[in-house]
Design a protein around this motif. Structure first.
Motif, PDB file in Angstrom:
ATOM      1  N   GLY A 109      -2.558  -9.231  -3.959  1.00 24.12           N
ATOM      2  CA  GLY A 109      -2.515  -8.824  -5.352  1.00 24.12           C
ATOM      3  C   GLY A 109      -2.319  -7.325  -5.455  1.00 24.12           C
ATOM      4  N   MET A 110      -1.543  -6.938  -6.463  1.00 23.37           N
ATOM      5  CA  MET A 110      -1.311  -5.520  -6.738  1.00 23.37           C
ATOM      6  C   MET A 110      -1.735  -5.267  -8.182  1.00 23.37           C
ATOM      7  SD  MET A 110       2.373  -3.615  -6.932  1.00 23.37           S
ATOM      8  CE  MET A 110       2.598  -2.890  -5.317  1.00 23.37           C
ATOM      9  N   GLU A 125       0.831  -1.211   0.000  1.00 22.15           N
ATOM     10  CA  GLU A 125       0.000   0.000   0.000  1.00 22.15           C
ATOM     11  C   GLU A 125       0.861   1.255   0.000  1.00 22.15           C
ATOM     12  OE1 GLU A 125      -2.517  -1.009   3.291  1.00 22.15           O
ATOM     13  OE2 GLU A 125      -4.073  -1.828   1.972  1.00 22.15           O
ATOM     14  N   ASP A 126       1.994   1.195   0.705  1.00 19.96           N
ATOM     15  CA  ASP A 126       2.930   2.339   0.671  1.00 19.96           C
ATOM     16  C   ASP A 126       3.402   2.575  -0.763  1.00 19.96           C
ATOM     17  OD1 ASP A 126       2.637   2.511   3.382  1.00 19.96           O
ATOM     18  OD2 ASP A 126       4.591   1.619   3.873  1.00 19.96           O
ATOM     19  N   LEU A 127       3.673   1.485  -1.480  1.00 22.83           N
ATOM     20  CA  LEU A 127       4.111   1.623  -2.876  1.00 22.83           C
ATOM     21  C   LEU A 127       3.006   2.231  -3.729  1.00 22.83           C
ATOM     22  CD1 LEU A 127       6.029  -1.735  -3.551  1.00 22.83           C
ATOM     23  CD2 LEU A 127       7.010   0.552  -3.277  1.00 22.83           C
ATOM     24  N   ARG A 128       1.771   1.852  -3.448  1.00 24.88           N
ATOM     25  CA  ARG A 128       0.658   2.408  -4.217  1.00 24.88           C
ATOM     26  C   ARG A 128       0.575   3.925  -4.013  1.00 24.88           C
ATOM     27  NH1 ARG A 128      -5.553   1.511  -2.744  1.00 24.88           N
ATOM     28  NH2 ARG A 128      -4.550   2.170  -0.837  1.00 24.88           N
ATOM     29  N   GLU A 129       0.824   4.358  -2.780  1.00 24.28           N
ATOM     30  CA  GLU A 129       0.800   5.801  -2.528  1.00 24.28           C
ATOM     31  C   GLU A 129       1.920   6.516  -3.257  1.00 24.28           C
ATOM     32  OE1 GLU A 129       0.466   6.805   1.655  1.00 24.28           O
ATOM     33  OE2 GLU A 129      -1.429   5.702   1.733  1.00 24.28           O
ATOM     34  N   LYS A 130       3.064   5.835  -3.398  1.00 24.33           N
ATOM     35  CA  LYS A 130       4.222   6.453  -4.061  1.00 24.33           C
ATOM     36  C   LYS A 130       4.071   6.470  -5.575  1.00 24.33           C
ATOM     37  CE  LYS A 130       8.713   5.756  -2.534  1.00 24.33           C
ATOM     38  NZ  LYS A 130       9.769   4.939  -1.857  1.00 24.33           N
ATOM     39  N   TYR A 131       3.419   5.461  -6.127  1.00 24.40           N
ATOM     40  CA  TYR A 131       3.315   5.348  -7.599  1.00 24.40           C
ATOM     41  C   TYR A 131       1.845   5.190  -8.023  1.00 24.40           C
ATOM     42  CZ  TYR A 131       8.148   4.195  -6.555  1.00 24.40           C
ATOM     43  OH  TYR A 131       9.417   4.218  -6.049  1.00 24.40           O
TER      44      TYR A 131
END
Ligand SMILES: *Cc1c(COP(=O)(O)O)cnc(C)c1O
Length: 402
Positions: free
Chosen positions: A342-343, A321-327
């Motif tokens: 899943g992403m 989820e942190d990655l989703r916020e970044k990208y």
């Protein structure tokens, strides 16, 4: 003698049906969450043989038990009893909260058996009670009945005529299901969490209402936990997350930690529809597979694996989820429970999977654009961090080019 990769690729091309879109590596051995190819290159395995290798690779108690059992008997006919099969049935009945189990050899076979059982049971109520309702984007296997149950045309095209009596509704859409269920419905069959379809987790409200709807029309609820079961979500069965119980549950993948096995487990009232001769299997539940399943079930029940999956799964999901916020332009959604994650990304996933592989990380992409993580349940937070330190730069690079 190990042959060169190119020789093995060529043998496969010459001799094996071209049904798999394989990645160009030859795997040789493993240890914990790591795999090694023929050239000694190390990979961290976030696919676990597609949610199969729940205890990792080369897990000593499993290896020892398989060797010991093979040294006694690998197989006897189901015309006789074995300690290993009786123990496996006892354990699975206890862990599932249901009453009767049948062992087979794969997920498709487990679902095929569940469908047969549902039809046989329904016919004890009414001759025309036979309809099976399944979900779009589901995956239930590759036999004729189970690919018909699978609500995705791409698996069915060219294989007709398909068995009759199946219909489909969108997953997680209660109104659509309610509109279709009636007295002729033998069973509603869904994955508790959709795996191949893209890692979709239903709401508790939906699952409870589906259970009540089945009860209202005296239809069976079949839950396919072939991917979501065996501790994958931090519960032994994912249906425990919803406080419901199915009438039939199917298992396979992780059940014996990599030895081929499948099972369906059912409630007493349904089990009574089957009599000697109604169903069977030559290999199903043989002592080798059952001895392996007993090691896995004991490890999950007694070694704190469920608590570990819950903790490490939450950690993993938070990192995604942190990655989703970044990208946010690349990463559209993060879904899942425990170690079934899943992403969803805005592009096809195959290139990213290949780039990871190049850098020694095995992940997978399902439904075209959902990166799926189903590692061994024994994975550590530090191993997740190591994987993400490889995945993140790949995602960052891809996000820049959008
Ligand atoms: C993998 C899978 C199957 C099919 O299992 P096989 O062993 O390949 O036949 C069925 N249902 C679900 C949910 C699965 O993930």
């Amino acid at each position: 003698m190990k042959e060169k990769d190119e020789v093995i690729f060529q043998k496969d091309a010459d001799g094996y049906l071209p049904v798999f879109n394989r990645y160009k590596i030859v795997l040789d051995h493993g240890e914990g969450i790591y795999l090694y190819d023929n050239n000694g290159k190390k990979y961290s395995d976030f696919l676990g043989g597609i949610a199969v290798n729940v205890l990792g690779h080369n897990y000593p108690p499993l290896v020892r038990t398989i060797a010991e059992q093979a040294g006694k008997i690998i197989h006897v006919s189901n015309l006789y009893y074995t300690q290993a099969q009786a123990d496996a049935a006892e354990r699975l009945v206890h862990l599932s909260g249901l009453d009767k189990v049948f062992f087979c050899n794969s997920g498709a076979e487990a679902n095929e058996g569940a469908i047969k059982l549902a039809r046989k049971w329904a016919h004890t109520i009414a001759a025309d009670k036979s309809e099976i309702i399944t979900a779009l984007h589901s995956f239930h296997g590759r036999t004729l009945a189970t690919l018909t149950a699978t609500g995705q045309l791409k698996y069915q095209e060219g294989f007709g005529p398909l068995p009759a009596g199946f219909s489909y509704v969108p997953y997680s859409d209660y109104d659509a299901l309610e509109a279709l269920v009636n007295e002729k419905t033998a069973a509603v069959m869904i994955e508790t969490i959709q795996g191949e379809g893209g890692v979709y987790v239903p709401s508790e409200d939906y699952m409870k209402k589906v259970r009540a709807l089945c009860d209202k029309y005296n239809a069976l609820l079949i839950l396919d936990e072939i991917q979501s079961g065996m501790g994958r979500t931090g519960k032994f069965m994912a249906y425990e997350l919803y406080g419901i119980k199915p009438d039939i549950v199917t298992l396979a993948k992780g059940l014996a930690g990599g030895v081929p096995i499948g099972a369906f487990v059912t409630a007493e009232k349904v089990a009574q529809a089957l009599h000697p001769g109604d169903h069977g299997s030559t290999f199903g539940g043989n002592p080798l597979a059952c001895a392996a399943a007993n090691v896995v079930m004991d490890a999950i029940a007694k070694q704190g694996i469920l608590g570990h999956v819950e903790k490490v799964g939450a950690y993993f999901k938070k990192k995604l989820e942190d990655l989703r916020e970044k990208y946010p332009n690349l990463i559209k959604d993060v879904r899942g429970e425990g170690l079934l994650l899943g992403m969803e990304i805005a592009v096809e996933g195959r290139d990213i999977v290949n780039q990871c592989l190049e850098k020694g990380v095995i992940i997978n992409c399902t439904a075209g654009n959902v990166l799926r993580f189903v590692p061994p349940l024994i994975i550590k937070a530090s191993e997740i961090d190591d994987m993400l330190s490889i995945l993140e730069p790949i995602l960052a690079e891809r996000a820049k080019s959008l």
